[in-house]
Design a protein around this motif. Sequence first.
Motif, PDB file in Angstrom:
ATOM      1  N   ALA A 117       0.824  -1.205   0.000  1.00 42.02           N
ATOM      2  CA  ALA A 117       0.000   0.000   0.000  1.00 42.02           C
ATOM      3  C   ALA A 117       0.860   1.259   0.000  1.00 42.02           C
ATOM      4  O   ALA A 117       1.857   1.348   0.720  1.00 42.02           O
ATOM      5  CB  ALA A 117      -0.926  -0.002   1.211  1.00 42.02           C
ATOM      6  N   ASP A 118       0.466   2.184  -0.845  1.00 40.67           N
ATOM      7  CA  ASP A 118       1.112   3.497  -1.002  1.00 40.67           C
ATOM      8  C   ASP A 118       2.506   3.432  -1.612  1.00 40.67           C
ATOM      9  O   ASP A 118       3.208   4.437  -1.661  1.00 40.67           O
ATOM     10  CB  ASP A 118       1.143   4.270   0.320  1.00 40.67           C
ATOM     11  CG  ASP A 118      -0.269   4.584   0.810  1.00 40.67           C
ATOM     12  OD1 ASP A 118      -1.111   4.971  -0.027  1.00 40.67           O
ATOM     13  OD2 ASP A 118      -0.533   4.410   2.005  1.00 40.67           O
ATOM     14  N   TYR A 127      -7.466   0.435 -16.250  1.00 35.62           N
ATOM     15  CA  TYR A 127      -8.297  -0.651 -15.725  1.00 35.62           C
ATOM     16  C   TYR A 127      -8.107  -0.790 -14.216  1.00 35.62           C
ATOM     17  O   TYR A 127      -9.078  -0.867 -13.450  1.00 35.62           O
ATOM     18  CB  TYR A 127      -7.961  -1.961 -16.445  1.00 35.62           C
ATOM     19  CG  TYR A 127      -8.674  -3.151 -15.872  1.00 35.62           C
ATOM     20  CD1 TYR A 127     -10.037  -3.352 -16.095  1.00 35.62           C
ATOM     21  CD2 TYR A 127      -7.995  -4.061 -15.080  1.00 35.62           C
ATOM     22  CE1 TYR A 127     -10.694  -4.439 -15.551  1.00 35.62           C
ATOM     23  CE2 TYR A 127      -8.644  -5.160 -14.533  1.00 35.62           C
ATOM     24  CZ  TYR A 127      -9.990  -5.335 -14.765  1.00 35.62           C
ATOM     25  OH  TYR A 127     -10.640  -6.408 -14.216  1.00 35.62           O
ATOM     26  N   LEU A 128      -6.852  -0.818 -13.767  1.00 36.12           N
ATOM     27  CA  LEU A 128      -6.573  -0.975 -12.338  1.00 36.12           C
ATOM     28  C   LEU A 128      -7.069   0.229 -11.536  1.00 36.12           C
ATOM     29  O   LEU A 128      -7.521   0.071 -10.393  1.00 36.12           O
ATOM     30  CB  LEU A 128      -5.085  -1.208 -12.104  1.00 36.12           C
ATOM     31  CG  LEU A 128      -4.557  -2.557 -12.604  1.00 36.12           C
ATOM     32  CD1 LEU A 128      -3.040  -2.611 -12.510  1.00 36.12           C
ATOM     33  CD2 LEU A 128      -5.193  -3.712 -11.854  1.00 36.12           C
ATOM     34  N   LEU A 129      -7.013   1.424 -12.123  1.00 34.55           N
ATOM     35  CA  LEU A 129      -7.587   2.610 -11.482  1.00 34.55           C
ATOM     36  C   LEU A 129      -9.088   2.426 -11.284  1.00 34.55           C
ATOM     37  O   LEU A 129      -9.624   2.709 -10.209  1.00 34.55           O
ATOM     38  CB  LEU A 129      -7.353   3.855 -12.344  1.00 34.55           C
ATOM     39  CG  LEU A 129      -6.035   4.598 -12.188  1.00 34.55           C
ATOM     40  CD1 LEU A 129      -5.875   5.614 -13.299  1.00 34.55           C
ATOM     41  CD2 LEU A 129      -5.963   5.265 -10.827  1.00 34.55           C
ATOM     42  N   SER A 130      -9.763   1.954 -12.320  1.00 32.48           N
ATOM     43  CA  SER A 130     -11.214   1.761 -12.255  1.00 32.48           C
ATOM     44  C   SER A 130     -11.610   0.698 -11.241  1.00 32.48           C
ATOM     45  O   SER A 130     -12.704   0.721 -10.701  1.00 32.48           O
ATOM     46  CB  SER A 130     -11.787   1.416 -13.635  1.00 32.48           C
ATOM     47  OG  SER A 130     -11.491   0.076 -13.986  1.00 32.48           O
ATOM     48  N   GLN A 131     -10.694  -0.230 -10.951  1.00 34.38           N
ATOM     49  CA  GLN A 131     -10.947  -1.293  -9.980  1.00 34.38           C
ATOM     50  C   GLN A 131     -10.546  -0.886  -8.562  1.00 34.38           C
ATOM     51  O   GLN A 131     -10.757  -1.641  -7.622  1.00 34.38           O
ATOM     52  CB  GLN A 131     -10.181  -2.566 -10.381  1.00 34.38           C
ATOM     53  CG  GLN A 131     -10.543  -3.123 -11.730  1.00 34.38           C
ATOM     54  CD  GLN A 131     -11.998  -3.537 -11.790  1.00 34.38           C
ATOM     55  OE1 GLN A 131     -12.464  -4.321 -10.987  1.00 34.38           O
ATOM     56  NE2 GLN A 131     -12.720  -2.994 -12.754  1.00 34.38           N
ATOM     57  N   GLY A 132      -9.930   0.281  -8.415  1.00 31.95           N
ATOM     58  CA  GLY A 132      -9.500   0.743  -7.097  1.00 31.95           C
ATOM     59  C   GLY A 132      -8.253   0.061  -6.577  1.00 31.95           C
ATOM     60  O   GLY A 132      -7.960   0.112  -5.383  1.00 31.95           O
ATOM     61  N   ILE A 154      -5.052   0.676  -7.832  1.00 31.71           N
ATOM     62  CA  ILE A 154      -3.992   1.682  -7.807  1.00 31.71           C
ATOM     63  C   ILE A 154      -4.632   3.067  -7.833  1.00 31.71           C
ATOM     64  O   ILE A 154      -5.827   3.206  -8.125  1.00 31.71           O
ATOM     65  CB  ILE A 154      -2.999   1.529  -8.993  1.00 31.71           C
ATOM     66  CG1 ILE A 154      -3.715   1.699 -10.342  1.00 31.71           C
ATOM     67  CG2 ILE A 154      -2.255   0.203  -8.904  1.00 31.71           C
ATOM     68  CD1 ILE A 154      -2.781   1.731 -11.538  1.00 31.71           C
ATOM     69  N   TYR A 155      -3.843   4.068  -7.519  1.00 34.90           N
ATOM     70  CA  TYR A 155      -4.286   5.447  -7.641  1.00 34.90           C
ATOM     71  C   TYR A 155      -3.142   6.268  -8.221  1.00 34.90           C
ATOM     72  O   TYR A 155      -1.991   5.832  -8.209  1.00 34.90           O
ATOM     73  CB  TYR A 155      -4.770   6.012  -6.295  1.00 34.90           C
ATOM     74  CG  TYR A 155      -3.711   6.104  -5.225  1.00 34.90           C
ATOM     75  CD1 TYR A 155      -2.975   7.275  -5.041  1.00 34.90           C
ATOM     76  CD2 TYR A 155      -3.455   5.016  -4.388  1.00 34.90           C
ATOM     77  CE1 TYR A 155      -2.008   7.351  -4.051  1.00 34.90           C
ATOM     78  CE2 TYR A 155      -2.487   5.095  -3.403  1.00 34.90           C
ATOM     79  CZ  TYR A 155      -1.777   6.262  -3.234  1.00 34.90           C
ATOM     80  OH  TYR A 155      -0.818   6.343  -2.255  1.00 34.90           O
ATOM     81  N   ASN A 156      -3.480   7.438  -8.747  1.00 32.74           N
ATOM     82  CA  ASN A 156      -2.513   8.285  -9.426  1.00 32.74           C
ATOM     83  C   ASN A 156      -2.217   9.521  -8.588  1.00 32.74           C
ATOM     84  O   ASN A 156      -3.146  10.162  -8.097  1.00 32.74           O
ATOM     85  CB  ASN A 156      -3.079   8.701 -10.792  1.00 32.74           C
ATOM     86  CG  ASN A 156      -2.054   9.403 -11.650  1.00 32.74           C
ATOM     87  OD1 ASN A 156      -0.962   9.720 -11.215  1.00 32.74           O
ATOM     88  ND2 ASN A 156      -2.423   9.651 -12.884  1.00 32.74           N
ATOM     89  N   GLY A 211       3.235   9.511 -10.417  1.00 29.05           N
ATOM     90  CA  GLY A 211       3.033   8.156 -10.918  1.00 29.05           C
ATOM     91  C   GLY A 211       1.873   7.447 -10.259  1.00 29.05           C
ATOM     92  O   GLY A 211       1.007   8.054  -9.634  1.00 29.05           O
ATOM     93  N   TYR A 212       1.883   6.144 -10.390  1.00 35.64           N
ATOM     94  CA  TYR A 212       0.824   5.299  -9.849  1.00 35.64           C
ATOM     95  C   TYR A 212       1.305   4.606  -8.587  1.00 35.64           C
ATOM     96  O   TYR A 212       2.467   4.202  -8.489  1.00 35.64           O
ATOM     97  CB  TYR A 212       0.390   4.247 -10.880  1.00 35.64           C
ATOM     98  CG  TYR A 212      -0.325   4.849 -12.060  1.00 35.64           C
ATOM     99  CD1 TYR A 212      -1.671   5.182 -11.969  1.00 35.64           C
ATOM    100  CD2 TYR A 212       0.343   5.093 -13.253  1.00 35.64           C
ATOM    101  CE1 TYR A 212      -2.341   5.741 -13.048  1.00 35.64           C
ATOM    102  CE2 TYR A 212      -0.313   5.645 -14.333  1.00 35.64           C
ATOM    103  CZ  TYR A 212      -1.657   5.973 -14.228  1.00 35.64           C
ATOM    104  OH  TYR A 212      -2.310   6.530 -15.285  1.00 35.64           O
ATOM    105  N   PHE A 213       0.379   4.447  -7.643  1.00 36.70           N
ATOM    106  CA  PHE A 213       0.678   3.866  -6.344  1.00 36.70           C
ATOM    107  C   PHE A 213      -0.355   2.803  -6.006  1.00 36.70           C
ATOM    108  O   PHE A 213      -1.505   2.880  -6.439  1.00 36.70           O
ATOM    109  CB  PHE A 213       0.663   4.951  -5.262  1.00 36.70           C
ATOM    110  CG  PHE A 213       1.757   5.970  -5.421  1.00 36.70           C
ATOM    111  CD1 PHE A 213       2.900   5.906  -4.644  1.00 36.70           C
ATOM    112  CD2 PHE A 213       1.650   6.980  -6.374  1.00 36.70           C
ATOM    113  CE1 PHE A 213       3.914   6.845  -4.801  1.00 36.70           C
ATOM    114  CE2 PHE A 213       2.659   7.916  -6.539  1.00 36.70           C
ATOM    115  CZ  PHE A 213       3.796   7.845  -5.753  1.00 36.70           C
ATOM    116  N   VAL A 214       0.053   1.838  -5.187  1.00 31.76           N
ATOM    117  CA  VAL A 214      -0.849   0.777  -4.742  1.00 31.76           C
ATOM    118  C   VAL A 214      -1.823   1.372  -3.727  1.00 31.76           C
ATOM    119  O   VAL A 214      -1.410   2.038  -2.779  1.00 31.76           O
ATOM    120  CB  VAL A 214      -0.051  -0.380  -4.087  1.00 31.76           C
ATOM    121  CG1 VAL A 214      -0.985  -1.453  -3.540  1.00 31.76           C
ATOM    122  CG2 VAL A 214       0.942  -0.976  -5.081  1.00 31.76           C
ATOM    123  N   SER A 215      -3.122   1.127  -3.923  1.00 32.08           N
ATOM    124  CA  SER A 215      -4.117   1.661  -2.999  1.00 32.08           C
ATOM    125  C   SER A 215      -4.099   0.882  -1.683  1.00 32.08           C
ATOM    126  O   SER A 215      -3.647  -0.267  -1.628  1.00 32.08           O
ATOM    127  CB  SER A 215      -5.515   1.628  -3.613  1.00 32.08           C
ATOM    128  OG  SER A 215      -6.049   0.327  -3.588  1.00 32.08           O
TER     129      SER A 215
END
Length: 133
Positions: free
Chosen positions: A32-33, A59-64, A66-68, A73-77
């Motif tokens: 996470a993070d 796709y992963l953003l829409s699934q929650g 990862i976040y931007n 960049g992108y991070f693990v939610s």
Amino acid sequence: MKRTANFGDNRPIYLQISGWICEKILRGEWVADQRIPSLRELGVLLEVNPNTVVRTCEYLLSQGVIYNRRGLGYFVSAYAGERIRTEARRVFYEQDLANLALRMRSLGITVDEVARHLRAIGADGDGPVSADE
């Protein structure tokens, strides 16, 4: 280090990359993070078109999962593991288990036989299921 994911099944590559990323999260390799590799880094690492990586991240953003963070960049939610497991369980029950039941029926295998074999390989939590676990 190249080609750490194998794109051999019939699913679209962006979904296969998504599965690869989700496995890293479930195994605790990405937490996470934590920032995941950039779009460019993933494209080079996996030897795929950057547009495919973009589609994966969308796709992963829409699934929650990862976040931007704009510009970072992108991070693990925080709830990525929980969301991945929930979806994987849904797929298991709706698809994998249904396919298993059909296969069992065609082979004349009973639920009791499967349960006995699952216990024998440690699938009940009393030992490793396989070396790949």
